[in-house]
Design an enzyme around this catalytic site. Structure first.
Site, short mmCIF file in Angstrom:
data_model
loop_
_atom_site.label_atom_id
_atom_site.label_comp_id
_atom_site.label_asym_id
_atom_site.label_seq_id
_atom_site.Cartn_x
_atom_site.Cartn_y
_atom_site.Cartn_z
N GLU A 93 0.82 -1.21 0.00
CA GLU A 93 0.00 0.00 0.00
C GLU A 93 0.85 1.26 0.00
O GLU A 93 2.00 1.27 0.43
CB GLU A 93 -0.92 0.00 1.23
CG GLU A 93 -1.94 -1.13 1.17
CD GLU A 93 -3.02 -1.01 2.22
OE1 GLU A 93 -4.19 -1.16 1.85
OE2 GLU A 93 -2.72 -0.76 3.40
N CYS A 106 3.27 8.67 1.34
CA CYS A 106 3.84 7.68 2.26
C CYS A 106 4.08 6.39 1.48
O CYS A 106 3.16 5.78 0.97
CB CYS A 106 2.88 7.47 3.42
SG CYS A 106 3.47 6.25 4.60
N CYS A 113 6.65 -7.13 6.88
CA CYS A 113 7.73 -6.57 7.70
C CYS A 113 8.25 -7.65 8.64
O CYS A 113 7.51 -8.55 9.01
CB CYS A 113 7.20 -5.38 8.51
SG CYS A 113 8.49 -4.37 9.27
N CYS A 117 6.56 -4.95 15.53
CA CYS A 117 6.25 -3.95 16.57
C CYS A 117 4.81 -4.21 17.03
O CYS A 117 3.92 -4.41 16.21
CB CYS A 117 6.41 -2.54 16.02
SG CYS A 117 8.09 -2.19 15.47
N CYS A 120 1.73 -2.14 15.66
CA CYS A 120 1.68 -1.87 14.22
C CYS A 120 0.97 -2.98 13.47
O CYS A 120 1.27 -4.16 13.65
CB CYS A 120 3.11 -1.71 13.69
SG CYS A 120 3.16 -1.39 11.91
N SER A 200 12.05 6.89 7.73
CA SER A 200 11.73 6.51 9.10
C SER A 200 12.22 5.10 9.39
O SER A 200 12.00 4.19 8.61
CB SER A 200 10.21 6.58 9.29
OG SER A 200 9.86 6.18 10.60
N SER A 222 11.60 5.84 15.06
CA SER A 222 10.42 5.35 15.77
C SER A 222 10.84 4.95 17.18
O SER A 222 11.23 3.81 17.41
CB SER A 222 9.82 4.15 15.04
OG SER A 222 9.33 4.57 13.79
N LEU A 223 10.76 5.90 18.09
CA LEU A 223 11.29 5.67 19.43
C LEU A 223 10.27 4.96 20.33
O LEU A 223 10.49 3.86 20.78
CB LEU A 223 11.74 7.01 20.03
CG LEU A 223 12.52 6.92 21.33
CD1 LEU A 223 13.81 6.14 21.16
CD2 LEU A 223 12.83 8.32 21.87
N ASN A 299 -3.28 4.59 16.22
CA ASN A 299 -4.36 4.26 15.27
C ASN A 299 -4.76 2.80 15.45
O ASN A 299 -3.92 1.91 15.40
CB ASN A 299 -3.88 4.50 13.84
CG ASN A 299 -3.66 5.98 13.58
OD1 ASN A 299 -4.54 6.81 13.81
ND2 ASN A 299 -2.46 6.34 13.12
N CYS A 342 -1.03 5.97 9.98
CA CYS A 342 0.23 5.33 10.39
C CYS A 342 -0.02 3.98 11.02
O CYS A 342 -0.83 3.85 11.93
CB CYS A 342 0.92 6.13 11.50
SG CYS A 342 1.36 7.75 11.03
N1 SAH Z 1 9.64 0.57 9.84
C1 SAH Z 1 9.74 2.00 9.82
C2 SAH Z 1 8.70 2.70 8.95
C3 SAH Z 1 7.26 2.24 9.03
S1 SAH Z 1 6.22 2.70 10.35
C4 SAH Z 1 9.65 2.54 11.22
O1 SAH Z 1 9.42 1.76 12.14
O2 SAH Z 1 9.88 3.72 11.42
C5 SAH Z 1 5.84 4.39 10.27
C6 SAH Z 1 5.50 4.96 11.66
O3 SAH Z 1 4.17 4.62 12.10
C7 SAH Z 1 6.43 4.44 12.72
O4 SAH Z 1 6.81 5.46 13.58
C8 SAH Z 1 5.55 3.44 13.45
O5 SAH Z 1 6.06 3.14 14.70
C9 SAH Z 1 4.23 4.17 13.44
N2 SAH Z 1 3.09 3.30 13.75
C10 SAH Z 1 3.00 1.97 13.54
N3 SAH Z 1 1.80 1.50 13.96
C11 SAH Z 1 1.11 2.55 14.42
C12 SAH Z 1 -0.21 2.72 14.93
N4 SAH Z 1 -1.04 1.70 15.04
N5 SAH Z 1 -0.59 3.95 15.30
C13 SAH Z 1 0.25 5.00 15.16
N6 SAH Z 1 1.49 4.91 14.65
C14 SAH Z 1 1.93 3.71 14.29
#
Ligand code: SAH
Length: 373
Positions: A93, A106, A113, A117, A120, A200, A222-223, A299, A342
């Site tokens: 997507e 984006c 992946c 996480c 996510c 990112s 992504s901290l 989200n 996101c």
């Molecule tokens: N793998 C990379 C890029 C993809 S994620 C990374 O981790 O940075 C893009 C951003 O969306 C990241 O900061 C991720 O942590 C965040 N993200 C993932 N799931 C989310 C959710 N359910 N709600 C809000 N942000 C989210």
């Protein structure tokens, strides 16, 4: 007949080499580059500065086709999401987010992946494969087609910014990502400046210095947590590259300056990482790094094991970060109604075992339809 080779995603040097195989001079490659990335030509017939016979020769061997739109959705807020199918049927997507003063695309870097996480949605989909440079650039081409932005406009663009924040971990597919980013930045083509491109990462520490020296795009991290104990759970990659190493890599990021701050992304999870103490620990952790903190309201996605922090909690968190001198914009969720926000991206692509792939293609051969995936 073999499938025509796509010219999209070749570097300038590769395009020159490819044209040399046809006996064409390097300036032909330059003309082609212009047609592909500045004019957005979708076939060779349109490339009227090239001789007809040469165009015919190109059309026989090559293509400038984009990934196929499997589904296009538009959110109530104008956000658009495309599910794109690649030549092998795998899907990913890509999302366009229009705002008053800019439009951000984006882009995904992988189908699925590996990072898992916990918050996510993409993380619940196993890695199927990396996208190649043509498939990453192809996402930009599709968006430009849909927005009607050819030839590449200088001003008043609807696609001004690119964020590598879609599906996948870009630094686990660095070579393809780097190639695609260089194509996107090329001034005689898509011409998106490095200042308007953000990569990112969840924190693949050994790759961060290369991003700085080879691409010099904006860096987002992504901290999401301020202790290894919690980050180990939320972002399992932390077990490999813990917070101290990650922060050290950020401090060393070459372009970190007041003009080009590093973005720390921090997803706000109710009762997990959203306390005032977390906020204070966060500003301590990044002290001295030119940075902004992007607070992302969580989200939701089906069966997600978290809830979003309350507006009040997010506000208090932002105030603490702000008072310490860091901008702390709360990312307005966009396109939630079409699962385009996101962390909500996911495709139905699955990695099949070799035996399953064989079975599918055998069935397809019998029924006469191509096998998916
Ligand atoms: N793998 C990379 C890029 C993809 S994620 C990374 O981790 O940075 C893009 C951003 O969306 C990241 O900061 C991720 O942590 C965040 N993200 C993932 N799931 C989310 C959710 N359910 N709600 C809000 N942000 C989210």
């Amino acid at each position: 007949m073999p499938a025509p080779k796509t010219l999209i995603g070749l570097s300038r040097e590769e395009l020159v080499a490819e044209m040399a195989t046809l006996g064409a001079e390097p300036f032909r490659a330059r003309q082609l580059w212009h047609w592909i990335y500045h004019r957005g030509a979708r076939d060779f017939v349109a490339m009227t500065t090239l001789a007809k016979s040469f165009r015919a020769q190109l059309a026989e061997r090559y293509s400038v086709a984009r990934p196929v739109e499997s589904r296009a959705q538009v959110s109530g807020d104008g956000t658009r999401k495309w599910l794109l199918a690649f030549a092998d049927g795998q899907e990913a997507e890509c999302v366009h987010i229009p705002e008053e003063d800019r439009g951000t695309l984006c882009v995904s870097s992988q189908v699925g992946c590996t990072l898992t996480c916990k918050f996510c949605h993409t993380g619940t989909q196993r890695l199927v494969r990396n996208l190649d440079a043509s498939e990453i650039v192809g996402q930009i081409m599709v968006a430009r087609d849909a927005l009607g932005e050819w030839p590449s406009p200088k001003d008043d663009r609807q696609l001004t910014n690119i964020v590598l924040m879609g599906m996948g971990e870009p630094l686990y597919n660095y070579d393809n990502v780097a190639k695609a980013v260089k194509i996107a930045m090329d001034h005689e083509g898509l011409s998106v400046s490095k200042r308007k491109i953000t990569l990112s990462t969840a924190g693949v520490v050994p790759m961060i210095a290369r991003v700085g020296s080879e691409l010099a795009v904006n860096l987002a991290i992504s901290l999401h947590a301020v202790t290894d104990e919690l980050r180990d759970v939320l972002v399992p990659l932390n077990k490999k590259y813990p917070i101290a190493e990650l922060i050290a890599a950020c401090r060393a990021y070459p372009s970190a300056s007041n003009a080009r701050r590093i973005t720390f992304e921090y997803v706000m999870l109710k009762g997990i990482n959203d306390s005032p103490a977390d906020a204070r620990a966060l500003v301590k952790l990044i002290a001295g790094i030119p940075a902004k903190i992007n607070l992302i309201p969580f989200n939701r996605w089906p069966d997600a094991p978290f809830e979003c922090a309350t507006d009040d909690t997010i506000g208090k968190f932002a105030d603490i970060v702000n008072a310490a001198g860091y901008a702390s914009p709360v990312r307005t969720p966009r396109g939630r109604d079409i699962l385009a926000a996101c962390g909500q991206l996911k495709s139905a692509s699955v990695k099949l075992k070799a035996s399953e792939r064989l079975k599918q293609s055998a069935e397809a051969a019998i029924s006469g339809t191509p096998a998916a995936g």
